[in-house]
Design a protein around this motif. Structure first.
Motif, PDB file in Angstrom:
ATOM      1  N   GLU A 142       0.952  -1.219   0.036  1.00 31.91           N
ATOM      2  CA  GLU A 142       0.023   0.019   0.011  1.00 31.91           C
ATOM      3  C   GLU A 142       0.920   1.387   0.040  1.00 31.91           C
ATOM      4  O   GLU A 142       0.719   2.247  -0.784  1.00 31.91           O
ATOM      5  CB  GLU A 142      -1.038  -0.181   1.255  1.00 31.91           C
ATOM      6  N   PHE A 143       1.699   1.193   0.791  1.00 31.22           N
ATOM      7  CA  PHE A 143       2.771   2.259   0.871  1.00 31.22           C
ATOM      8  C   PHE A 143       3.735   2.444  -0.550  1.00 31.22           C
ATOM      9  O   PHE A 143       4.183   3.620  -0.587  1.00 31.22           O
ATOM     10  CB  PHE A 143       3.642   2.375   2.159  1.00 31.22           C
ATOM     11  N   SER A 144       3.758   1.400  -1.176  1.00 30.56           N
ATOM     12  CA  SER A 144       4.551   1.494  -2.395  1.00 30.56           C
ATOM     13  C   SER A 144       3.691   2.053  -3.707  1.00 30.56           C
ATOM     14  O   SER A 144       4.184   2.019  -4.649  1.00 30.56           O
ATOM     15  CB  SER A 144       5.172   0.239  -2.799  1.00 30.56           C
ATOM     16  N   GLY A 145       2.508   2.238  -3.380  1.00 24.43           N
ATOM     17  CA  GLY A 145       1.474   2.898  -4.270  1.00 24.43           C
ATOM     18  C   GLY A 145       0.647   1.684  -4.972  1.00 24.43           C
ATOM     19  O   GLY A 145      -0.121   1.823  -6.095  1.00 24.43           O
ATOM     20  N   VAL A 146       0.782   0.485  -4.437  1.00 26.20           N
ATOM     21  CA  VAL A 146      -0.233  -0.643  -5.040  1.00 26.20           C
ATOM     22  C   VAL A 146      -1.818  -0.273  -4.349  1.00 26.20           C
ATOM     23  O   VAL A 146      -1.697  -0.167  -3.146  1.00 26.20           O
ATOM     24  CB  VAL A 146       0.334  -2.123  -4.900  1.00 26.20           C
ATOM     25  N   ARG A 147      -2.530  -0.420  -5.227  1.00 23.93           N
ATOM     26  CA  ARG A 147      -3.855  -0.314  -4.888  1.00 23.93           C
ATOM     27  C   ARG A 147      -4.511  -1.570  -4.373  1.00 23.93           C
ATOM     28  O   ARG A 147      -4.923  -2.614  -5.101  1.00 23.93           O
ATOM     29  CB  ARG A 147      -4.758   0.232  -6.061  1.00 23.93           C
TER      30      ARG A 147
END
Length: 332
Positions: free
Chosen positions: A214-219
């Protein structure tokens, strides 16, 4: 004078890729499949018949098609126990439409749409409301199956058109069934999706650490929602195949099939905790379970014995990595 840096130690798995491949779980499954094939051929004189081998594929193709999607879902850290109930509901909706004169194209669309809608419902409860997937799908398993029993009762829908029978009974060439060809095609699609696309990499990342993903930008919620919809779609396809093969719809159709699907996935090397697995392993596990069940059937082994075997196999496969890890920890 400065000391020279120590020699870099290269792990064995980098030095010997062939050794790593030979010691992998898919390779072990391939050896088991070969051994089972030999044992079945020796146990029954009818096993090596081309038509017998073709019939053996019907023992696992519907389950294996769902297992392909279930593998991605479990790798992401979720699970769907309602797949067999989705099949029952999709078959019931097709049978209900048949009573109003629906043709083959409409029946196929209804089966697919029912599967997708059930997947959407599961995905919404898990990703939007934050409910645990195991609890949600246990509930929807009873709900979907209950709707089928309410609609059908003690009756059965029959009289499907001859063109509809091709999906579950037709052959593409000689003894090669349509079901088997479809399974192989779907296996290639899911292999590319999981192992050759960014979406597949996201699935692995989410299964290993959803917070970091989530923090890496994955939805994360979006990916999991798609996986639930995909599992529902595969359940709808399996419902079309099974209904076509049986030629009728009953509320008890596909009863208990979710256990066999999960066993295929876990036997294929997919971690029940998520984050690891491969489509190759799931395909080989499907062949192994097909060989086992068909071989036992040729030997007139009762169905309850097969159920006991599948349950014991599931427990064994889940416990095996834990036992190996405990042994390694004690040695270290």
């Amino acid at each position: 004078m400065t000391e020279s840096p120590p020699d870099r130690i290269i792990p064995d798995r980098l030095e010997n890729p062939w050794r790593t491949a030979l010691m992998s779980w898919p390779t072990l499954l391939l050896l088991v499949a070969i051994c089972l094939f030999i044992v079945n051929s020796l146990a029954s004189p009818y096993f090596l018949s081309p038509w017998s081998l073709s019939d053996a594929t019907f023992n696992f193709t519907e389950r294996a098609i769902i297992a392909l999607a279930m593998a991605l879902l479990i790798i992401s850290g979720e699970i769907d126990l309602s797949v067999a109930a989705i099949m029952a509901l999709a078959s019931t909706m097709m049978g209900l439409a048949l009573q109003f004169g629906a043709g083959t194209p409409a029946l196929v669309l209804i089966g697919l749409a029912t599967g997708v809608l059930c997947g959407v419902f599961n995905g919404f409860l898990v990703t939007k409301l934050g409910l645990p997937s195991i609890v949600v799908t246990i509930g929807t398993m009873s709900f979907f199956r209950g709707v089928s029993f309410i609609v059908l009762g003690d009756q059965a829908f029959k009289g499907y058109p001859e063109s509809f029978a091709f999906f579950g009974q037709g052959y593409v060439w000689w003894v090669i069934s349509f079901e088997f060809v479809l399974f192989l095609a779907m296996a290639v699609v899911f292999y590319l999706l999981l192992h050759r696309t960014s979406f597949g990499r996201k699935v692995f990342v989410i299964g290993n650490n959803p917070v970091a993903a989530e923090f890496s930008g994955v939805r994360v919620a979006r990916v999991k929602f798609i996986l639930f919809c995909l599992t529902g779609l595969m359940s709808g396809i399996a419902a079309i195949l099974l209904t076509s093969r049986l030629g009728s719809t009953r509320p008890s159709i596909a009863l208990g099939m979710e256990l066999e699907v999960i066993t295929m996935v876990v036997l294929g090397g997919v971690s029940i905790l998520g984050g690891a697995g491969s489509i190759q392993g799931v395909v080989l596990a499907a062949f192994i379970m097909g060989l086992v069940t068909f071989g036992l059937g040729l030997l007139n082994v009762p169905g309850i014995v097969m159920s006991i075997f599948i349950g014991a196999l599931l427990i064994f496969v889940i416990a095996l990595p834990i036992v190996f890890r405990m042994i390694r920890e004690r040695r270290s």
